[in-house]
Design an enzyme around this catalytic site. Structure first.
Site, PDB file in Angstrom:
ATOM      1  N   HIS A  91       0.945  -1.483   0.012  1.00 38.66           N
ATOM      2  CA  HIS A  91       0.100   0.032  -0.410  1.00 38.66           C
ATOM      3  C   HIS A  91       0.782   1.005   0.023  1.00 38.66           C
ATOM      4  CE1 HIS A  91      -3.211   3.122   1.225  1.00 38.66           C
ATOM      5  NE2 HIS A  91      -2.481   3.092   2.025  1.00 38.66           N
TER       6      HIS A  91
ATOM      7  N   HIS B 119       3.901   6.718   5.966  1.00 38.85           N
ATOM      8  CA  HIS B 119       2.726   7.753   6.461  1.00 38.85           C
ATOM      9  C   HIS B 119       1.605   6.547   7.311  1.00 38.85           C
ATOM     10  CE1 HIS B 119       0.075   5.316   2.795  1.00 38.85           C
ATOM     11  NE2 HIS B 119      -0.536   5.691   3.693  1.00 38.85           N
TER      12      HIS B 119
ATOM     13  N   GLU C 110       1.372   5.529  12.295  1.00 40.27           N
ATOM     14  CA  GLU C 110      -0.568   5.614  13.114  1.00 40.27           C
ATOM     15  C   GLU C 110      -0.410   3.714  13.314  1.00 40.27           C
ATOM     16  OE1 GLU C 110      -4.548   5.053  10.717  1.00 40.27           O
ATOM     17  OE2 GLU C 110      -3.032   5.885  10.033  1.00 40.27           O
ATOM     18  N   ASP C 111       0.506   2.834  12.598  1.00 41.36           N
ATOM     19  CA  ASP C 111       0.397   1.522  12.392  1.00 41.36           C
ATOM     20  C   ASP C 111       1.157   0.469  13.203  1.00 41.36           C
ATOM     21  OD1 ASP C 111      -2.354   2.041  11.510  1.00 41.36           O
ATOM     22  OD2 ASP C 111      -1.159   1.437   9.623  1.00 41.36           O
TER      23      ASP C 111
ATOM     24  N   ASP D 174      -3.411   8.174  -0.708  1.00 45.76           N
ATOM     25  CA  ASP D 174      -3.337   7.310   0.060  1.00 45.76           C
ATOM     26  C   ASP D 174      -5.078   7.162  -0.784  1.00 45.76           C
ATOM     27  OD1 ASP D 174      -3.913   5.563   2.959  1.00 45.76           O
ATOM     28  OD2 ASP D 174      -4.964   7.566   2.948  1.00 45.76           O
TER      29      ASP D 174
ATOM     30  N   ASP E 284     -22.497  12.756 -26.049  1.00 40.15           N
ATOM     31  CA  ASP E 284     -22.206  12.448 -24.687  1.00 40.15           C
ATOM     32  C   ASP E 284     -21.612  12.625 -23.692  1.00 40.15           C
ATOM     33  OD1 ASP E 284     -25.056  13.426 -24.761  1.00 40.15           O
ATOM     34  OD2 ASP E 284     -25.909  11.564 -25.005  1.00 40.15           O
TER      35      ASP E 284
END
Length: 704
Positions: A48, A72, A76-77, A139, A259
Site C-alpha cells: 500500500h 505515511h 499510526e500502525d 492514499d 454525450d
C-alpha cells in the site's frame, strides 16, 4: 527489493541519484516496520505505501513527498515514533507523516467526533505543507482501487465519504486526474449496476461513432492550419461519473457518442486561443450563452481555458475546450504542475499554486476565529466546491465569490475592516439590499462608516466562511454586552407569562450544566448571538423535555414554534425526512444552520439535544414541498411513463427520479415529488396505487 522496482523505475526518470538513495532508505524502514502486517486482500501491507508513493512519483513530486508517502502509516500502525522519523529523515518528512496520520491513539466520545478531528488535523497540516493532502489523496486513491476486499456496506460508506470530502478537495487543488478517478471508483462502489450499464453504453457509442469524432477533429485541425494556427486536436472522453451527473441533472437518457466527448484544442499562445475560438465559430454555429472565458477569469482552482458549445455536422452538439500547453498541464495536475520548478530555491508558482496558497491562508484565518472543530469543518466544507461568480470593485478589481454571496460577503472578501464597518451598498450605482445575492459582472461599491459594526442578523444570509467567521469573531470580542441584552429580551419573550427573574437558581443551574455553560450571562450571550434558540432553552429551564410517542407525536405543548405560511419560504426544512404541512414536526437547533424543521419520526432526532415543539399554522403556503416516495413496479416499458402521468394528473411535480432493477422483474423507483401539503401527497399516493403493475408504494421519511 522486488516491491520497490516499479517505484524505482519512475523516480529514476526525474530524481538525482542521492535523492533516490534516500527514497530507498525510506522504503527499507517502512518495509521492516510493517513486517507481518497484511491488508484485507491478504497482500503484505507494504504494497500500500509503495503504491501511494508511486502515485505521487508519477506526478513528479519531490523526494521528501515520496519518502513521506512510503512512511505515511508507520506512526499510526507501528511502534515507530515521529522523533525516530525526524532523526532518520529530517523534521520536514516527520511533520508530513504526522500530518497524514490519524488520531487513533486519542479517545473520542463518538466516531463522528474522531472523524471531524482527524479531518481538522489534516486540513491544518495542509496549511503548513500542502504535500500532506497530496499524500492523503494518493492514499485514498489506492484504497479506492482496492475496495473489492471489503464488505459492501463498508465500500459504500468509504465511497460516500470520498465523494463528499476527497473529490471536492482534489478539485479545489486542481488535480483533475485524481478527482476523476476517485469519482468513477466511488460511483462503481455505490451504484455497481448503474456503473456497469453506463460503461457498456459508452463502449457501444465509442465503437459506433468513432468516425464522426475523427471527422470533427480533422475539420477543426484543417480550419486552424489554414488560419496559420498550429494545434493539437482530439476528442477526449468524459469520465463515467460526469456523464452520470449530467444525465441526472438534466433528467435525460444516454443518446450518442457526443454525450461522452469534449474536443481539446491545444495551441501555443493565449492569442492563438482567442483566434482559434473565432475560427471554429466560423466552422460550426455557436450555441447562444454557452461560451465561457476562463482565461481572463480563471476558476478558483487555477483552471484556464476557453469553452464553447456549437452545433456540428448532422446537428450534433460539439463541445470544445481551447488551451495553451501550460494551461492543459495545470488543468490536469493543478498544484502539482511544474512541481520540479520549485527545487533549489526556485519558486515560479503557477496560477493554481498561487490560488491554493490564498485558499490555505483563508483556512488559517477561519481556524483562528471559530470556536470548535465542528464549526471549523463546516466552514471548510462550504469553501470546497462553490460555483463561482465574479464581481468588480469600483476600480475594476475582480473579486471571486461563491454563488449566492451577498454584498456583505463581498465586503469581507475585500477586507475585514470594510466588512466590519459596512452600512450599505450600491450596485451599478444604484442602492442594493445587503442581503440580496450578487450576480456575475456587477460592479459593487460598499458604503462604510467608522463607528458602524457588524449585525448578528447578517449571519442569516452571508454564505462565505470568511464573512461568517469574521462576524462571529467580532460579535464574540466586541458585542458581548449587546448580545447578553438581546438574549435576555428573547428569553423573557419566550418565557411568557413567566419571566427570567421568577426562575429559581436550581432551574438555571440545571440548564447551565446540561448545556455545559458556566454562567447565566454566557447562556444569554449564546442566545443573543443566535447559537441557542430561546424557545428551546425555555423547555430546559422549566424542566420540560420534548418527548415523542410511538406515533411520532410530541407530548409537550408549551412554547410552541408556529410555522406560518408567510415564513415558510425563509424556514429551513430537513432534507433527511422532508416534512410537509400536515406532518407532526419538531424544530431542531443546530450550531451552524439555526432552526431546522424535522418530521417527528425522523431518525436523526434520536441524538438531538436542542429540540423545540413546532406546529403548522393553517393557511396555504406559496411554496411547494418535496416528499420522497419509494415505488416497486413491474419492470415493463410503460412503467415510468405511467408513474409520471399519474403524478402529473394529481398536480404534483417530479424533482428527481432514480431507478434500480430488482430481482423478480421488479423495478425500484425513488421519486422526489413536489406537493402542497399532506392531503395533496395522499392524492398522489392514491393515483400511484391505481397504476397497473405497482406492487408497493411508500413515503420515505428516514423514520426511526
Amino acid at each position: 527489493m522486488e516491491l520497490f522496482a516499479d517505484l524505482n523505475q519512475i523516480i529514476q526518470g526525474y530524481l538525482p541519484a542521492d535523492k533516490i538513495e534516500l527514497v530507498k532508505r525510506a522504503f527499507v524502514i517502512a518495509r521492516d516496520a510493517h513486517e507481518g502486517q497484511f491488508r484485507s486482500s491478504g497482500e503484505p501491507y507494504i504494497t500500500h505505501p509503495v503504491a501511494v508513493a508511486s502515485i505521487l512519483a508519477q506526478m513528479h513530486l519531490d523526494h521528501e513527498a515520496v519518502m513521506a508517502a512510503l512512511l505515511h502509516d508507520v506512526i499510526e500502525d507501528t511502534p515507530y515514533t515521529e522523533a525516530q522519523l525526524s532523526a532518520e529523515f529530517g523534521s520536514s518528512v516527520a511533520e508530513i507523516v504526522d500530518g497524514v496520520s490519524k488520531l487513533d491513539k486519542l479517545k473520542f466520545r463518538t466516531r463522528q467526533e474522531a472523524q471531524v478531528e482527524n479531518f481538522r488535523k489534516m486540513i491544518l497540516a495542509m496549511t503548513r505543507d500542502i504535500r500532506v493532502v497530496l499524500i492523503k489523496l494518493a492514499d485514498r486513491t489506492h484504497n479506492m482501487r482496492t475496495l473489492g476486499a471489503l464488505r459492501p456496506d463498508k465500500r459504500r460508506r468509504i465511497a460516500k465519504e470520498t465523494l463528499e470530502i476527497y473529490c471536492p478537495l482534489a478539485h479545489r487543488l486542481g488535480i483533475e486526474h485524481i478527482k476523476n478517478e476517485l469519482e468513477d471508483l466511488s460511483f462503481k462502489a455505490m451504484y455497481p449496476h448503474r456503473y456497469d450499464v453506463l460503461k457498456k453504453l459508452v463502449e457501444v457509442a465509442r465503437n459506433n461513432r468513432q468516425d464522426l469524432i475523427e471527422c470533427i477533429s480533422n475539420e477543426i485541425k484543417v480550419r486552424l492550419e489554414n488560419a496559420g494556427i498550429f494545434a493539437r486536436v482530439w476528442g477526449r472522453e468524459k469520465h463515467l461519473y460526469k456523464i452520470y451527473q449530467k444525465m441526472r441533472a438534466k433528467d435525460q437518457e444516454f443518446h450518442s457518442i457526443m454525450d461522452i466527448y469534449a474536443f481539446r484544442i491545444i495551441v501555443k499562445t493565449v492569442d492563438d486561443c482567442y483566434r482559434s475560438l473565432g475560427q471554429i465559430h466560423n466552422l460550426y454555429k455557436p450555441r447562444p450563452g454557452r461560451v465561457k472565458d476562463y482565461i481572463a477569469v480563471p476558476k478558483a482552482n487555477g483552471y484556464q481555458s476557453l469553452q464553447t458549445s456549437m452545433i456540428g455536422p448532422h446537428g450534433v452538439p460539439v463541445e470544445a475546450h481551447i488551451q495553451t500547453e501550460d494551461m492543459e498541464k495545470v488543468a490536469e495536475m493543478g498544484v502539482t504542475a511544474y512541481w520540479g520548478g520549485k527545487e533549489n530555491g526556485k519558486n515560479d508558482s503557477t496560477t493554481a499554486q498561487v490560488r491554493a496558497q490564498r485558499w490555505l491562508q483563508n483556512l488559517v484565518e477561519i481556524q483562528q476565529s471559530v470556536g470548535n472543530s465542528f464549526e471549523f469543518i463546516e466552514n471548510v466544507k462550504s469553501e470546497f466546491f462553490p460555483k463561482e461568480i465574479f464581481v468588480f470593485t469600483p476600480k475594476g478589481r475582480i473579486v471571486e465569490l461563491p454563488k449566492g454571496a451577498t454584498a456583505v460577503d463581498f465586503a469581507y472578501a475585500v477586507h475585514s475592516d470594510i466588512g466590519n464597518t459596512c452600512v450599505g451598498v450600491t450596485v451599478e450605482h444604484k442602492p442594493y439590499p445587503l442581503f440580496k445575492a450578487l450576480e456575475s459582472g456587477q460592479t459593487v461599491h460598499i458604503i462604510t462608516e467608522p463607528n458602524a459594526h457588524p449585525e448578528a442578523s447578517w449571519l442569516n444570509f452571508v454564505v462565505t466562511a470568511r464573512a461568517k467567521t469574521r462576524i462571529r469573531h467580532y460579535l464574540k470580542q466586541r458585542c458581548a454586552i449587546d448580545a447578553i441584552k438581546l438574549g435576555k429580551t428573547e428569553l423573557n419573550s419566550a418565557l411568557q407569562p413567566h419571566s427570567l427573574e421568577a426562575l429559581s437558581p436550581q432551574q438555571i443551574q440545571s440548564a447551565l450544566e446540561e448545556l455545559k455553560l458556566s454562567s447565566l450571562d454566557e447562556l444569554l450571550r449564546e442566545i443573543g448571538l443566535g447559537n441557542l434558540l430561546a424557545p428551546v432553552i425555555v423547555h430546559q429551564l422549566m424542566g420540560e423535555q420534548i418527548e415523542i410517542d410511538v406515533d411520532g407525536n410530541s407530548q409537550n405543548h408549551n412554547n410552541t414554534l408556529m410555522i406560518s405560511p408567510a415564513l415558510m419560504a425563509n424556514t429551513q426544512f430537513a432534507q433527511c425526512c422532508h416534512p410537509i404541512p400536515g406532518d407532526p414536526i419538531i424544530g431542531c437547533s443546530t450550531p451552524n444552520n439555526g432552526l431546522v424543521i424535522h418530521h417527528c419520526q425522523c431518525a436523526n432526532l434520536k441524538n438531538a439535544r436542542q429540540l423545540a415543539q413546532a406546529k403548522w399554522e393553517e393557511g396555504q403556503s406559496a411554496i411547494n414541498f418535496d416528499a420522497e416516495l419509494q415505488v416497486e413496479i413491474l419492470n415493463e416499458q410503460s412503467a415510468l411513463p405511467s408513474l409520471m402521468m399519474a403524478i402529473t394528473a394529481s398536480e404534483g411535480g417530479i424533482q428527481n427520479i432514480w431507478t434500480e432493477e430488482l430481482e423478480s422483474s421488479l423495478l425500484l423507483v425513488i421519486l422526489q415529488v413536489s406537493v402542497k401539503d399532506l392531503k395533496h401527497l395522499e392524492n398522489v399516493l392514491h393515483r400511484i396505487k391505481g397504476i397497473t403493475g405497482v406492487v408497493s408504494v411508500k413515503r420515505n421519511i428516514n423514520a426511526q
